[in-house]
Design a protein around this motif. Structure first.
Motif, short mmCIF file in Angstrom:
data_model
loop_
_atom_site.label_atom_id
_atom_site.label_comp_id
_atom_site.label_asym_id
_atom_site.label_seq_id
_atom_site.Cartn_x
_atom_site.Cartn_y
_atom_site.Cartn_z
N MET A 43 0.84 -1.19 0.00
CA MET A 43 0.00 0.00 0.00
C MET A 43 0.89 1.25 0.00
O MET A 43 1.80 1.36 0.81
CB MET A 43 -0.90 0.01 1.24
N PRO A 44 0.61 2.21 -0.91
CA PRO A 44 1.46 3.40 -0.94
C PRO A 44 1.28 4.26 0.30
O PRO A 44 0.20 4.31 0.88
CB PRO A 44 0.96 4.13 -2.20
N THR A 45 2.34 4.91 0.72
CA THR A 45 2.25 5.86 1.82
C THR A 45 1.68 7.15 1.26
O THR A 45 1.62 7.35 0.05
CB THR A 45 3.64 6.13 2.40
N PRO A 46 1.22 8.07 2.13
CA PRO A 46 0.72 9.35 1.62
C PRO A 46 1.72 10.07 0.73
O PRO A 46 1.35 10.72 -0.23
CB PRO A 46 0.43 10.14 2.90
N ARG A 47 3.02 9.90 1.02
CA ARG A 47 4.04 10.60 0.23
C ARG A 47 4.16 10.03 -1.19
O ARG A 47 4.38 10.77 -2.14
CB ARG A 47 5.40 10.50 0.91
N THR A 48 4.04 8.70 -1.30
CA THR A 48 4.26 8.07 -2.61
C THR A 48 2.97 7.88 -3.40
O THR A 48 3.01 7.45 -4.55
CB THR A 48 4.93 6.70 -2.43
N ALA A 49 1.82 8.21 -2.80
CA ALA A 49 0.55 8.10 -3.51
C ALA A 49 0.51 9.14 -4.63
O ALA A 49 1.19 10.17 -4.59
CB ALA A 49 -0.61 8.31 -2.54
N ASP A 50 -0.30 8.85 -5.63
CA ASP A 50 -0.54 9.83 -6.68
C ASP A 50 -1.01 11.13 -6.03
O ASP A 50 -1.82 11.13 -5.10
CB ASP A 50 -1.61 9.31 -7.64
N ALA A 51 -0.51 12.26 -6.51
CA ALA A 51 -0.78 13.55 -5.86
C ALA A 51 -2.28 13.86 -5.79
O ALA A 51 -2.77 14.36 -4.78
CB ALA A 51 -0.04 14.67 -6.59
N ARG A 52 -3.01 13.54 -6.86
CA ARG A 52 -4.44 13.84 -6.85
C ARG A 52 -5.16 13.00 -5.79
O ARG A 52 -6.03 13.50 -5.08
CB ARG A 52 -5.05 13.60 -8.23
N THR A 53 -4.76 11.76 -5.67
CA THR A 53 -5.34 10.89 -4.64
C THR A 53 -4.97 11.40 -3.25
O THR A 53 -5.80 11.41 -2.34
CB THR A 53 -4.84 9.45 -4.82
N ALA A 54 -3.72 11.82 -3.08
CA ALA A 54 -3.27 12.32 -1.78
C ALA A 54 -4.03 13.58 -1.39
O ALA A 54 -4.36 13.78 -0.22
CB ALA A 54 -1.77 12.60 -1.82
N ILE A 55 -4.34 14.42 -2.38
CA ILE A 55 -5.12 15.64 -2.08
C ILE A 55 -6.51 15.26 -1.61
O ILE A 55 -7.03 15.83 -0.65
CB ILE A 55 -5.17 16.55 -3.32
N GLY A 56 -7.13 14.28 -2.27
CA GLY A 56 -8.45 13.83 -1.84
C GLY A 56 -8.43 13.27 -0.43
O GLY A 56 -9.33 13.55 0.39
N THR A 57 -7.39 12.49 -0.12
CA THR A 57 -7.26 11.94 1.23
C THR A 57 -7.06 13.05 2.26
O THR A 57 -7.61 13.01 3.36
CB THR A 57 -6.08 10.95 1.28
N PHE A 58 -6.27 14.05 1.90
CA PHE A 58 -6.03 15.19 2.78
C PHE A 58 -7.33 15.93 3.07
O PHE A 58 -7.61 16.29 4.22
CB PHE A 58 -5.01 16.13 2.12
N VAL A 59 -8.12 16.17 2.03
CA VAL A 59 -9.39 16.88 2.22
C VAL A 59 -10.31 16.09 3.16
O VAL A 59 -10.94 16.66 4.05
CB VAL A 59 -10.07 17.12 0.86
#
Length: 281
Positions: free
Chosen positions: A1-17
């Motif tokens: 499973m990717p970490t927040p750092r290595t996740a696709d940026a768009r996916t990471a933004i969604g997770t952050f929101v």
């Protein structure tokens, strides 16, 4: 499973929101941060002619600098502003971008990338002609899907802030009897025992709000308590208890502030607070 750092940026933004929502941040704040991060990502993808980046790649300082420089020059703007489409970004708009970036890199576990946050400006107080333009815009434009009564109430509150020099908390306790639109030679509103003359535009928008308010309070059983600012729709049921009908209570200060911020952001693309309409010292 990717970490927040290595996740696709768009996916990471969604997770952050989602994390911001779960943490209880105000809805407008969460939406603004999501919008700014998408602006950041799209700017970098366009500049570098690439389709994707990881979150850690996105937040590299040189990419953040490129985004902030472009935003400062107005190059990332999607809507017009009170001073034209090519105007430089407002001080507090850039400050919001830096705060958003800092919060995002903190979420990614990269606090060392956080940037110094500039001090708040003067609240982006508007020049008189800018205030006039904003008030006119609020009075005549209503975004699709917006509640008409809320839009009129928001425009009326904003107009009184500009006309009286009083803040929303100071205007919050006004009653309908404090507004005399039939006074001659000019209409007035009485705030803290002092009469403030109203120009034609302010009187007109207040008259529209009083008409909208009358339609809301017509459904009340019994006498109208007379509060000037009232909710425009019922609140939510809490613990099985039905909320009071609009008009039986005053609209909360936070409700008036949130409605202003939302409407201004939608119609002019700038999250200005009512404070910006206060006359400059």
């Amino acid at each position: 499973m990717p970490t927040p750092r290595t996740a696709d940026a768009r996916t990471a933004i969604g997770t952050f929101v989602e994390a911001q929502q779960d943490a209880g941040y105000a809805g407008p704040t969460v939406r603004l941060r999501g919008t700014l991060l998408v602006e950041y990502l799209e700017h970098v993808l366009h500049e570098e002619k690439t389709d994707s980046l990881t979150a850690e790649e996105l937040v590299r300082p040189e990419r953040a600098d490129s985004w902030l420089d472009a935003a400062d020059a107005g190059e990332t703007r999607r809507r017009n502003t009170l001073t034209g489409p090519d105007a430089p970004a407002a001080h507090d708009s850039q400050r919001a971008r830096i705060q958003t970036y800092n919060t995002f890199v903190g979420h990614l576990g990269l606090p060392g990338l956080q940037r110094p946050c500039p001090a708040p400006g003067h609240g982006d107080r508007l020049e008189p002609h800018q205030a006039h333009t904003l008030l006119h815009t609020l009075a005549v434009r209503r975004p699709t899907g917006a509640n008409a009564a809320t839009a009129v109430r928001t425009a009326a509150v904003a107009a009184l802030v500009a006309a009286t020099g009083h803040s929303v908390p100071q205007l919050h306790r006004l009653d309908v009897t404090d507004v005399d639109l039939e006074r001659r030679p000019v209409p007035v509103v009485t705030v803290a025992g002092t009469d403030h003359p109203l120009d034609k535009h302010t009187a007109d928008i207040l008259r529209r709000w009083l008409d909208a308010r009358a339609r809301i309070t017509a459904a009340l059983e019994g006498s109208d308590p007379g509060y000037l600012w009232i909710p425009t729709k019922p609140g939510r049921e809490r613990a099985g208890v039905q909320p009071p009908k609009p008009g039986l209570t005053r609209a909360a200060v936070r409700t008036l502030h949130a409605a202003h911020r939302t409407l201004v952001l939608q119609v002019v693309g700038v999250p200005l607070r009512p404070y910006a309409l206060l006359p400059r010292p």
